[in-house]
Design an enzyme around this catalytic site. Structure first.
Site, PDB file in Angstrom:
ATOM      1  CG  ASN A 140      46.219  15.299  21.177  1.00 21.68           C
ATOM      2  OD1 ASN A 140      46.977  14.872  20.315  1.00 21.68           O
ATOM      3  ND2 ASN A 140      46.575  15.443  22.428  1.00 21.68           N
ATOM      4  CD  GLU A 150      57.096  12.641  23.729  1.00 19.24           C
ATOM      5  OE1 GLU A 150      56.493  12.502  24.814  1.00 19.24           O
ATOM      6  OE2 GLU A 150      58.250  13.087  23.644  1.00 19.24           O
ATOM      7  CB  CYS A 206      49.308  13.839  26.113  1.00 14.64           C
ATOM      8  SG  CYS A 206      50.357  15.154  25.508  1.00 14.64           S
ATOM      9  CD  GLU A 261      58.389  14.323  19.979  1.00 13.61           C
ATOM     10  OE1 GLU A 261      57.305  14.584  20.520  1.00 13.61           O
ATOM     11  OE2 GLU A 261      58.529  14.120  18.760  1.00 13.61           O
TER      12      GLU A 261
HETATM   13  P1  NAD Z   1      46.223   6.701  18.398  1.00  7.82           P
HETATM   14  O1  NAD Z   1      47.262   5.913  19.104  1.00  7.82           O
HETATM   15  O2  NAD Z   1      44.924   6.091  18.107  1.00  7.82           O
HETATM   16  O3  NAD Z   1      46.784   7.227  16.988  1.00  7.82           O
HETATM   17  C1  NAD Z   1      47.961   7.984  16.877  1.00  7.82           C
HETATM   18  C2  NAD Z   1      48.485   7.877  15.460  1.00  7.82           C
HETATM   19  O4  NAD Z   1      48.914   6.537  15.216  1.00  7.82           O
HETATM   20  C3  NAD Z   1      47.461   8.186  14.388  1.00  7.82           C
HETATM   21  O5  NAD Z   1      48.086   8.865  13.306  1.00  7.82           O
HETATM   22  C4  NAD Z   1      47.040   6.790  13.931  1.00  7.82           C
HETATM   23  O6  NAD Z   1      46.553   6.774  12.610  1.00  7.82           O
HETATM   24  C5  NAD Z   1      48.338   6.039  14.042  1.00  7.82           C
HETATM   25  N1  NAD Z   1      48.194   4.582  14.171  1.00  7.82           N
HETATM   26  C6  NAD Z   1      47.132   3.868  14.622  1.00  7.82           C
HETATM   27  N2  NAD Z   1      47.384   2.549  14.552  1.00  7.82           N
HETATM   28  C7  NAD Z   1      48.641   2.415  14.063  1.00  7.82           C
HETATM   29  C8  NAD Z   1      49.477   1.311  13.780  1.00  7.82           C
HETATM   30  N3  NAD Z   1      49.063   0.038  13.973  1.00  7.82           N
HETATM   31  N4  NAD Z   1      50.712   1.543  13.286  1.00  7.82           N
HETATM   32  C9  NAD Z   1      51.159   2.808  13.108  1.00  7.82           C
HETATM   33  N5  NAD Z   1      50.407   3.898  13.333  1.00  7.82           N
HETATM   34  C10 NAD Z   1      49.159   3.705  13.817  1.00  7.82           C
HETATM   35  O7  NAD Z   1      46.087   8.048  19.259  1.00  7.82           O
HETATM   36  P2  NAD Z   1      45.043   9.249  19.072  1.00  7.82           P
HETATM   37  O8  NAD Z   1      43.723   8.753  19.544  1.00  7.82           O
HETATM   38  O9  NAD Z   1      45.164   9.846  17.699  1.00  7.82           O
HETATM   39  O10 NAD Z   1      45.636  10.325  20.087  1.00  7.82           O
HETATM   40  C11 NAD Z   1      45.312  10.346  21.414  1.00  7.82           C
HETATM   41  C12 NAD Z   1      46.433   9.777  22.274  1.00  7.82           C
HETATM   42  O11 NAD Z   1      47.669  10.453  22.001  1.00  7.82           O
HETATM   43  C13 NAD Z   1      46.204   9.971  23.754  1.00  7.82           C
HETATM   44  O12 NAD Z   1      46.519   8.789  24.451  1.00  7.82           O
HETATM   45  C14 NAD Z   1      47.196  11.071  24.123  1.00  7.82           C
HETATM   46  O13 NAD Z   1      47.583  11.089  25.468  1.00  7.82           O
HETATM   47  C15 NAD Z   1      48.314  10.795  23.222  1.00  7.82           C
HETATM   48  N6  NAD Z   1      49.158  11.983  23.056  1.00  7.82           N
HETATM   49  C16 NAD Z   1      50.403  12.015  23.637  1.00  7.82           C
HETATM   50  C17 NAD Z   1      51.205  13.134  23.533  1.00  7.82           C
HETATM   51  C18 NAD Z   1      52.564  13.186  24.142  1.00  7.82           C
HETATM   52  O14 NAD Z   1      53.367  13.975  23.695  1.00  7.82           O
HETATM   53  N7  NAD Z   1      52.879  12.380  25.128  1.00  7.82           N
HETATM   54  C19 NAD Z   1      50.746  14.236  22.832  1.00  7.82           C
HETATM   55  C20 NAD Z   1      49.481  14.175  22.264  1.00  7.82           C
HETATM   56  C21 NAD Z   1      48.698  13.032  22.369  1.00  7.82           C
END
Ligand code: NAD
Length: 429
Positions: free
Chosen positions: A104, A202, A236, A406
């Site tokens: 995102n 996060e 998020c 962070e």
């Molecule tokens: P996701 O959890 O599907 O993926 C995040 C990252 O993790 C990607 O690079 C993905 O390839 C990797 N990943 C997936 N499976 C993994 C595993 N088994 N081991 C290690 N890495 C793995 O999330 P997304 O769909 O890319 O992003 C959306 C989510 O991120 C939403 O829930 C959003 O709220 C959250 N988000 C949080 C913040 C924050 O700072 N709190 C900021 C931005 C997004």
């Protein structure tokens, strides 16, 4: 191989004079600054971000690098008075840090991990999300062009379950900085436990925007749509639940309608576009599942005709507290509005979620603003505004929105382990 290269680069990077490490980070920032438009255009093409957002995001990478370029020369440790000698603490870098990034906000989130990690003397391997690798790969090239030694910043695109998981399981990676969904974050946390690996999480959010009857309703309503629909709601920190004091609920909805309909949903490459499409068809399907036939849509905006994973700005009300739309992170341009009676009801409703990332409070009563801000269980709150993430201040979640913080002045500490050394001054001739 990338982890091995980062591990091999670590000894020289940590031993580099702090001023030289600082200088290289500043050069990296300058290199990013010289390519802002290119990076921004890449993000528009790859992720559908609006061009104005994408420019801000590339600028944010530059600013975060500059901010943490001040850190190497200031990681001073402490001298603590003890009997019998001198006691020193050294903030020691950890080694290789793995930075796992969601789709995102590909650029800023990569920089929030890598900049303080490098500043503290670690090397880093960044893994962008499957759908959005382009800007991270380009940042890796710019780091080399800026003169960062080979291996200090590695960028490896690939599947989360393969590349991301290898960062979790590889013993040379000493910390994982994960941003993404709560579901995957829990798995990463369990994986890190095996090696007692340091971890920052996060995760998701379902933040409340609380509007009291004494608020400046005009400003609250005018600002509410973009607090939820920025980046097409794939944020998020999206204030995706608006809680309005019941005595002004009707008036607020009347003011909200023109503000929602006024959001310019258009080709993200157009200068005036405020909202682009969603990232993917599956994301659009997921978002659409929260707005099935028969749900009470009170406001629905427009989307352009033609290709793109468009979803209109949508406001649902009334929505019962147990409804999915009220409880789950939608990650799309759908917000729910609900009424509350008393201050304590607002706090209870705001806290009625597994998450605790951000939120806003609108009131002209200073005492109430502070009371409610202290009572809402969330890491980042703003009063009479909707602050986005600012690199000067700590950012992170309560409850299932995350672990650790962070950004802000203390972020480099999260990439070090404290070593305590006692030197006896006793004995002698
Ligand atoms: P996701 O959890 O599907 O993926 C995040 C990252 O993790 C990607 O690079 C993905 O390839 C990797 N990943 C997936 N499976 C993994 C595993 N088994 N081991 C290690 N890495 C793995 O999330 P997304 O769909 O890319 O992003 C959306 C989510 O991120 C939403 O829930 C959003 O709220 C959250 N988000 C949080 C913040 C924050 O700072 N709190 C900021 C931005 C997004």
């Amino acid at each position: 191989m990338a982890i091995a290269r980062a591990a091999a680069a670590f000894p020289a990077w940590r031993q580099m004079a702090p001023a030289d490490r600082a200088r290289l980070l500043r050069r990296f920032a300058e290199e990013v600054d010289g390519h802002l438009e290119e990076l921004a255009r890449l993000e528009v093409a790859n992720a559908g971000h609006t061009i104005s957002n994408a420019r801000w995001e590339a600028g944010n990478v530059r600013d975060v690098l500059l901010y943490y370029s001040g850190a190497p020369e200031r990681l001073s440790g402490r001298q603590i008075p003890v009997p019998g000698g001198i006691d020193l603490t050294f903030p020691e870098p950890l080694g290789v840090v793995g930075v796992i990034v969601p789709w995102n906000f590909p650029m800023p989130i990569a920089s929030w991990g890598l900049a303080p990690a490098l500043a503290a003397g670690n090397t880093a391997v960044v893994k962008p999300a499957e759908l959005t690798p382009l800007t991270a790969l380009r940042l890796g090239e710019l780091a080399l062009e800026a003169g960062l030694p080979e291996g200090v910043l590695e960028v490896v695109a690939g599947r989360g379950s393969v590349v991301g998981w290898r960062l979790v399981t590889h013993p040379a990676v000493r910390k994982v900085c994960f941003t993404g969904s709560t579901e995957v974050g829990k798995r990463v946390m369990a994986g890190c436990a095996d090696q007692v690996k340091r971890l920052t999480l996060e995760l998701g959010g379902k933040s409340a925007n609380i509007v009291f009857a004494d608020a400046d309703l005009g400003r609250a309503a005018a600002s509410a749509p973009m607090a939820a629909f920025d980046n097409a709601g794939q944020d998020c920190c999206a204030r995706s639940r608006i809680l309005v004091q019941r005595s002004v609920l009707e008036e607020f909805l009347a003011l909200l309608e023109p503000a929602v309909l006024g959001v310019r949903v258009a080709d993200p490459a157009e200068e005036s576009s405020q909202m682009g499409p969603l990232i993917s068809s599956s994301q659009r399907e997921k978002v659409a599942s929260y707005v099935p036939e028969g749900v009470p849509v009170v406001i629905r905006g427009q989307v352009p005709a033609g290709p793109g994973y468009w979803f209109p700005p949508t406001v649902l009300a009334p929505v019962p507290p147990e409804d999915r739309a009220m409880r789950e992170e939608i990650f799309g341009p759908v917000l729910v509005v609900a009424g509350f009676d008393e201050e304590e009801d607002a706090v209870r409703m705001a806290n009625d979620t597994l998450y605790g990332l951000s939120g806003s409070i609108w009131t002209e009563n200073l005492g109430r603003a502070l009371r409610v801000a202290r009572a809402v269980e969330a890491g980042n709150l703003s009063v009479n505004s909707h602050t986005s993430v600012r690199y000067w201040t700590p950012f992170g979640g309560f409850k299932q929105s995350g672990l650790g913080r962070e950004l802000g002045p203390d972020a480099p500490d999260a990439f070090t382990d404290l070593k305590n050394v006692f030197i006896s001054t006793e004995g002698g001739s």
